[in-house]
Design an enzyme around this catalytic site. Structure first.
Site, PDB file in Angstrom:
ATOM      1  N   GLU A  76       0.830  -1.192   0.000  1.00  0.00           N
ATOM      2  CA  GLU A  76       0.000   0.000   0.000  1.00  0.00           C
ATOM      3  C   GLU A  76       0.870   1.249   0.000  1.00  0.00           C
ATOM      4  O   GLU A  76       1.930   1.291   0.614  1.00  0.00           O
ATOM      5  CB  GLU A  76      -0.916  -0.028   1.229  1.00  0.00           C
ATOM      6  CG  GLU A  76      -1.665  -1.345   1.265  1.00  0.00           C
ATOM      7  CD  GLU A  76      -2.880  -1.349   2.166  1.00  0.00           C
ATOM      8  OE1 GLU A  76      -3.207  -0.297   2.743  1.00  0.00           O
ATOM      9  OE2 GLU A  76      -3.492  -2.419   2.272  1.00  0.00           O
ATOM     10  N   CYS A 110       3.392   8.390   1.257  1.00  0.00           N
ATOM     11  CA  CYS A 110       3.829   7.404   2.258  1.00  0.00           C
ATOM     12  C   CYS A 110       4.114   6.084   1.539  1.00  0.00           C
ATOM     13  O   CYS A 110       3.240   5.524   0.880  1.00  0.00           O
ATOM     14  CB  CYS A 110       2.747   7.239   3.328  1.00  0.00           C
ATOM     15  SG  CYS A 110       3.179   6.055   4.622  1.00  0.00           S
ATOM     16  N   CYS A 117       5.109  -7.121   7.531  1.00  0.00           N
ATOM     17  CA  CYS A 117       6.158  -6.607   8.411  1.00  0.00           C
ATOM     18  C   CYS A 117       6.491  -7.649   9.463  1.00  0.00           C
ATOM     19  O   CYS A 117       5.595  -8.288  10.003  1.00  0.00           O
ATOM     20  CB  CYS A 117       5.697  -5.322   9.099  1.00  0.00           C
ATOM     21  SG  CYS A 117       7.000  -4.499  10.048  1.00  0.00           S
ATOM     22  N   CYS A 121       4.520  -5.238  16.090  1.00  0.00           N
ATOM     23  CA  CYS A 121       4.078  -4.299  17.127  1.00  0.00           C
ATOM     24  C   CYS A 121       2.614  -4.588  17.470  1.00  0.00           C
ATOM     25  O   CYS A 121       1.792  -4.816  16.579  1.00  0.00           O
ATOM     26  CB  CYS A 121       4.228  -2.858  16.651  1.00  0.00           C
ATOM     27  SG  CYS A 121       5.938  -2.422  16.254  1.00  0.00           S
ATOM     28  N   CYS A 124      -0.373  -2.430  15.813  1.00  0.00           N
ATOM     29  CA  CYS A 124      -0.335  -2.121  14.376  1.00  0.00           C
ATOM     30  C   CYS A 124      -1.017  -3.200  13.546  1.00  0.00           C
ATOM     31  O   CYS A 124      -0.797  -4.396  13.738  1.00  0.00           O
ATOM     32  CB  CYS A 124       1.118  -1.976  13.922  1.00  0.00           C
ATOM     33  SG  CYS A 124       1.282  -1.592  12.165  1.00  0.00           S
ATOM     34  N   GLU A 169       9.436  -2.629   7.570  1.00  0.00           N
ATOM     35  CA  GLU A 169      10.491  -2.004   8.359  1.00  0.00           C
ATOM     36  C   GLU A 169      11.667  -1.734   7.411  1.00  0.00           C
ATOM     37  O   GLU A 169      12.400  -2.656   7.042  1.00  0.00           O
ATOM     38  CB  GLU A 169      10.877  -2.938   9.510  1.00  0.00           C
ATOM     39  CG  GLU A 169      12.111  -2.549  10.275  1.00  0.00           C
ATOM     40  CD  GLU A 169      12.155  -1.089  10.708  1.00  0.00           C
ATOM     41  OE1 GLU A 169      11.252  -0.632  11.422  1.00  0.00           O
ATOM     42  OE2 GLU A 169      13.103  -0.393  10.298  1.00  0.00           O
ATOM     43  N   LEU A 224       9.154   5.525  18.999  1.00  0.00           N
ATOM     44  CA  LEU A 224       9.458   5.302  20.416  1.00  0.00           C
ATOM     45  C   LEU A 224       8.269   4.611  21.100  1.00  0.00           C
ATOM     46  O   LEU A 224       8.397   3.515  21.624  1.00  0.00           O
ATOM     47  CB  LEU A 224       9.795   6.641  21.083  1.00  0.00           C
ATOM     48  CG  LEU A 224      10.149   6.578  22.572  1.00  0.00           C
ATOM     49  CD1 LEU A 224      11.401   5.747  22.817  1.00  0.00           C
ATOM     50  CD2 LEU A 224      10.313   7.999  23.138  1.00  0.00           C
ATOM     51  N   ASN A 225       7.162   5.282  21.122  1.00  0.00           N
ATOM     52  CA  ASN A 225       5.879   4.681  21.531  1.00  0.00           C
ATOM     53  C   ASN A 225       5.731   4.296  23.002  1.00  0.00           C
ATOM     54  O   ASN A 225       4.660   3.832  23.402  1.00  0.00           O
ATOM     55  CB  ASN A 225       5.547   3.446  20.673  1.00  0.00           C
ATOM     56  CG  ASN A 225       5.369   3.814  19.207  1.00  0.00           C
ATOM     57  OD1 ASN A 225       5.131   4.974  18.887  1.00  0.00           O
ATOM     58  ND2 ASN A 225       5.491   2.850  18.326  1.00  0.00           N
ATOM     59  N   ASN A 301      -4.814   4.756  15.735  1.00  0.00           N
ATOM     60  CA  ASN A 301      -5.860   4.471  14.744  1.00  0.00           C
ATOM     61  C   ASN A 301      -6.317   3.037  14.916  1.00  0.00           C
ATOM     62  O   ASN A 301      -5.493   2.126  15.009  1.00  0.00           O
ATOM     63  CB  ASN A 301      -5.325   4.683  13.329  1.00  0.00           C
ATOM     64  CG  ASN A 301      -4.925   6.130  13.094  1.00  0.00           C
ATOM     65  OD1 ASN A 301      -5.708   7.042  13.303  1.00  0.00           O
ATOM     66  ND2 ASN A 301      -3.682   6.338  12.669  1.00  0.00           N
ATOM     67  N   CYS A 344      -1.807   5.827   9.761  1.00  0.00           N
ATOM     68  CA  CYS A 344      -0.693   5.080  10.369  1.00  0.00           C
ATOM     69  C   CYS A 344      -1.199   3.803  11.013  1.00  0.00           C
ATOM     70  O   CYS A 344      -2.152   3.819  11.776  1.00  0.00           O
ATOM     71  CB  CYS A 344      -0.020   5.895  11.465  1.00  0.00           C
ATOM     72  SG  CYS A 344       0.570   7.494  10.951  1.00  0.00           S
TER      73      CYS A 344
HETATM   74  N1  SAH Z   1       8.284  -0.005  10.702  1.00  0.00           N
HETATM   75  C1  SAH Z   1       8.631   1.402  10.717  1.00  0.00           C
HETATM   76  C2  SAH Z   1       7.919   2.174   9.628  1.00  0.00           C
HETATM   77  C3  SAH Z   1       6.406   2.273   9.796  1.00  0.00           C
HETATM   78  S1  SAH Z   1       6.037   3.879  10.315  1.00  0.00           S
HETATM   79  C4  SAH Z   1       8.363   1.975  12.092  1.00  0.00           C
HETATM   80  O1  SAH Z   1       7.811   1.272  12.929  1.00  0.00           O
HETATM   81  O2  SAH Z   1       8.754   3.101  12.381  1.00  0.00           O
HETATM   82  C5  SAH Z   1       4.439   3.684  10.937  1.00  0.00           C
HETATM   83  C6  SAH Z   1       4.228   4.483  12.206  1.00  0.00           C
HETATM   84  O3  SAH Z   1       2.860   4.307  12.609  1.00  0.00           O
HETATM   85  C7  SAH Z   1       5.095   4.007  13.347  1.00  0.00           C
HETATM   86  O4  SAH Z   1       5.546   5.108  14.090  1.00  0.00           O
HETATM   87  C8  SAH Z   1       4.116   3.200  14.188  1.00  0.00           C
HETATM   88  O5  SAH Z   1       4.497   3.188  15.538  1.00  0.00           O
HETATM   89  C9  SAH Z   1       2.821   3.928  13.957  1.00  0.00           C
HETATM   90  N2  SAH Z   1       1.623   3.089  14.133  1.00  0.00           N
HETATM   91  C10 SAH Z   1       1.513   1.763  13.985  1.00  0.00           C
HETATM   92  N3  SAH Z   1       0.259   1.350  14.228  1.00  0.00           N
HETATM   93  C11 SAH Z   1      -0.453   2.462  14.514  1.00  0.00           C
HETATM   94  C12 SAH Z   1      -1.818   2.705  14.836  1.00  0.00           C
HETATM   95  N4  SAH Z   1      -2.697   1.711  14.888  1.00  0.00           N
HETATM   96  N5  SAH Z   1      -2.206   3.977  15.063  1.00  0.00           N
HETATM   97  C13 SAH Z   1      -1.323   4.989  14.976  1.00  0.00           C
HETATM   98  N6  SAH Z   1      -0.024   4.826  14.672  1.00  0.00           N
HETATM   99  C14 SAH Z   1       0.410   3.577  14.454  1.00  0.00           C
END
Ligand code: SAH
Length: 353
Positions: A76, A110, A117, A121, A124, A169, A224-225, A301, A344
């Site tokens: 996507e 994007c 992936c 996480c 996600c 990633e 970071l999260n 999201n 995201c």
């Molecule tokens: N794998 C890489 C590139 C993806 S970036 C990475 O993790 O950085 C996608 C971004 O969206 C990341 O910062 C991730 O933490 C965030 N993300 C993943 N799931 C999400 C969700 N359900 N809602 C909001 N952000 C999310």
């Protein structure tokens, strides 16, 4: 070209054809002789481009594409007109006060780096796909070229930022990702300063990235999260391999451009990592790094089968304010295209929503 016994300079003809003449099939490249085109095909080389096979359009103008590679697998790609509200703080945008300026496009694209992936996480949706395969450099750059062509973008006139924040990633597909960046800079004419790559914290990838020439090095964003290793390991299993301190140490090796900052993304999950105390801990952690940083807050999201909830708007604002009080620039990124599952963490190669 060299591999099929042709002079290497013929590769220029190929890249001219692909990136400047926008040709999408070997048979269309008439700058190469018929014999040579047949030789390419006979030896198994195909000039092609990932194809946009489906388009989802959001009420906010965002478009999500399913882009298909040669083997039929799709990834996507997301087009956000008017940018994504400041991923690249380049300032100094010319006033759109003449007819000429009105026709200029501004957008953020994007881009995906893998099909699915492997990092898994917890919050996600892409993780639910598992890992299917790496994209080739051509497939990564090809997503960009396909979408730019669709929108009639003229590089140089229009302002397009790229974020490598789609499926996958990027730093687990490092060579192909960087080869794509070089293609996009050299052949398409995009600037690496208008690109941002996001990583979940793949330390060997960040270390290699730190060695790249500035011309071909996008800006760096790190997901970071969480405010500490304990919670981060729960949300992002990759943290058990490379905990926060290791990620920060690697990031420190990047020679930043003047005024460049490293972005830390932080997905706010209601009741999980969105308390003011969490913000205070994030602030301490980031200040201790001594790095020029900024924080992009993303409200979570939703996705089917993922058991988190969105943070309260007041919690989001209190979190942001706590960071700003600690002199850490922090922005709440508005999610684009939620209604079409383009935001995201929602990319999952489905027709849901
Ligand atoms: N794998 C890489 C590139 C993806 S970036 C990475 O993790 O950085 C996608 C971004 O969206 C990341 O910062 C991730 O933490 C965030 N993300 C993943 N799931 C999400 C969700 N359900 N809602 C909001 N952000 C999310």
């Amino acid at each position: 070209m060299a591999e099929i016994g042709e002079p290497a300079w013929r590769s220029r003809q190929l890249s001219e054809a692909i990136y400047h003449q926008h040709l999408t099939k070997t048979s269309e490249i008439t700058t190469l002789s018929k014999t040579l085109r047949r030789k390419l095909t006979d030896e198994g080389w195909e000039v092609g481009r990932p194809e946009i096979v489906q388009v989802f359009r959001s009420t906010d103008g965002t478009e999500r594409y399913l882009v298909q590679g040669g083997d039929g697998l799709t990834v996507e790609t997301v087009w956000m007109p008017e940018g994504d509200e400041g991923e690249t703080d380049d300032g100094g945008d010319a006033e759109a006060n003449d007819d000429e300026a009105v026709r200029h496009q501004r957008a953020t694209l994007c881009v995906s780096s893998q099909v699915g992936c492997p990092t898994n996480c917890a919050f996600c949706l892409t993780a639910k796909l598992g890992f299917q395969r790496d994209l080739t450099a051509g497939e990564i750059a090809g997503q960009v070229v396909a979408v730019l062509d669709r929108h009639g973008v003229e590089v140089g006139r229009d302002r397009v930022n790229l974020v490598f924040m789609g499926m996958g990633e990027p730093f687990l597909n490092y060579d192909n990702f960087m080869a794509a960046v070089r293609l996009l800079v050299r052949e398409v004419g995009l600037s690496a300063q208008r690109m941002t790559v996001s990583t979940s914290g793949i330390v060997p990838g960040i270390e290699r990235f730190a060695q790249e020439l500035a011309e071909f090095r996008p800006r760096l964003a790190i997901s970071l999260n969480a405010p500490n290793d304990e919670l981060r390991s729960e949300l992002m299993p990759i943290n058990r391999k490379w905990p926060i301190a290791a990620v920060v140490d690697a990031a420190r090796q990047v020679r930043l451009r003047p005024h460049e900052r490293i972005t830390f993304e932080y997905v706010l999950l209601g009741g999980v990592n969105d308390r003011v105390e969490d913000a205070a801990q994030v602030a301490r952690l980031l200040r201790k790094t001594g790095l020029p940083v900024k924080v992009n807050l993303i409200t979570w999201n939703s996705g089917p089968g993922i058991g988190y909830s969105q943070p309260q708007p007041e919690a989001v604002e209190a979190f942001r304010q706590r960071l700003v009080d600690a002199e850490i620039p922090a922005y709440v990124r508005n999610s684009r295209g939620r209604d079409i599952y383009a935001a995201c963490g929602q990319l999952k190669r489905t027709v849901e929503g």
